[in-house]
Design a protein around this motif. Structure first.
Motif, short mmCIF file in Angstrom:
data_model
loop_
_atom_site.label_atom_id
_atom_site.label_comp_id
_atom_site.label_asym_id
_atom_site.label_seq_id
_atom_site.Cartn_x
_atom_site.Cartn_y
_atom_site.Cartn_z
N ALA A 1 43.88 26.41 67.81
CA ALA A 1 43.75 27.37 66.86
C ALA A 1 44.11 27.08 65.49
N PRO A 2 43.49 27.76 64.49
CA PRO A 2 44.08 27.54 63.10
C PRO A 2 45.54 27.89 63.23
N GLY A 3 46.22 26.97 62.33
CA GLY A 3 47.46 27.31 61.99
C GLY A 3 48.00 26.49 60.86
N PRO A 4 49.40 26.66 60.29
CA PRO A 4 50.02 25.97 59.08
C PRO A 4 49.73 24.37 59.35
N VAL A 5 49.34 23.56 58.61
CA VAL A 5 49.20 22.16 58.57
C VAL A 5 50.70 21.67 58.08
N ILE A 6 50.53 20.40 58.28
CA ILE A 6 51.83 19.58 57.95
C ILE A 6 51.99 19.27 56.39
N PRO A 7 52.97 19.88 55.80
CA PRO A 7 52.98 19.91 54.42
C PRO A 7 52.62 18.65 53.59
#
Length: 274
Positions: A130-136
């Protein structure tokens, strides 16, 4: 004018106006609303390899489909990981917090169980669910070339939002229920950024709408700057604040004076009776 006035009184006029308003509002929201975090693009090989690693090392707590496992009392062995994104996995696994050695109020940082490639594969699998925060990226983690003004701005953000838990120099501190704010000493810039983005455990989430990527980078630059400063006044006491400073004063300072007074009293000149 009479024809326009007649159409304005038509029974469907209100419905048409309402539909037009909804179209305008929807279009404006689509144009100006912040974009949701999306999963990172990863190869199918990484996703499949991450799934195999997950089934072996993580599924016993988080479930075979990463949906979490509930206990009979309504709690859970491990929360759902659907939608947490690659950043959360990279932080938890990369800092050794996961997998947990034993159940506790908080997962401590320790040596990672997975290497960098395996961590990447686990993150790719969870991100595929599912979509979520990506690695910065570098906009968060690149602090080279920061000016004194930017570091000062980062210090203002840190003192406003972080010192209540992490201490003014990022040394950490105790919290209720057996939890604690961990020290930021020795933590990589990427993991600090991921913690701000994902809000692990009791830490709040600081989205880019709350603190921009540039401000996050300034905060990280401030943390690294104060950790590299020498203790001009002598022993720093670990940067834990006035309580530790007072402890040094009383135990070492006053304690030393008391011991000296006792020694002088025991070994000083005595008046002999005739």
């Amino acid at each position: 004018m009479r024809k326009l006035s007649t159409r304005r009184r038509h029974p469907l006029a209100g419905l048409v106006v309402l539909l037009m308003g909804l179209v305008v509002v929807g279009g404006a929201y689509t144009a100006f609303a912040p974009k949701p975090a999306i999963a990172e693009t990863a190869s199918s090989q990484d996703v499949e390899a991450g799934r195999q690693l997950f089934l072996i090392g993580c599924a016993s707590c988080h479930g075979k489909n990463a949906g979490g496992i509930e206990t009979k009392r309504g709690g859970n062995y491990g929360p759902t990981l659907v939608g947490v994104g690659a950043a959360a996995v990279d932080f938890q696994v990369g800092t050794g917090r996961m997998p947990m050695a034993r159940s506790a109020p908080q997962a401590p940082r320790k040596a990672p169980e997975y290497d960098a490639e395996e961590t990447k594969q686990l993150a790719a699998y969870i991100a595929s669910l599912a979509p979520g925060p990506v690695i910065p990226g570098k906009e968060y983690t690149d602090i080279s070339g920061k000016t004194a003004e930017q570091i000062s701005e980062g210090g203002e953000f840190f003192r406003t939002n972080c010192t209540a838990c992490h201490n003014s120099v990022g040394a950490g501190g105790a919290m209720p229920g057996g939890k604690y704010a961990p020290t930021l000493k020795g933590v990589s810039t990427k993991h600090i950024a991921e913690a701000m983005i994902t809000g692990p455990q009791q830490m709040p989430v600081f989205s880019d709408e709350v603190i921009t990527p540039e401000d996050k980078s300034n905060v990280i630059a401030y943390v690294k700057a104060i950790q590299s400063q020498p203790n001009y006044g002598g022993v720093g006491g670990g940067g834990l604040g006035p309580v530790v400073d007072g402890m040094f004063t009383w135990i070492i300072g006053m304690g030393g004076l008391v011991l000296a007074a006792i020694w002088i009293g025991a070994h000083g000149a005595r008046v002999k009776k005739k």
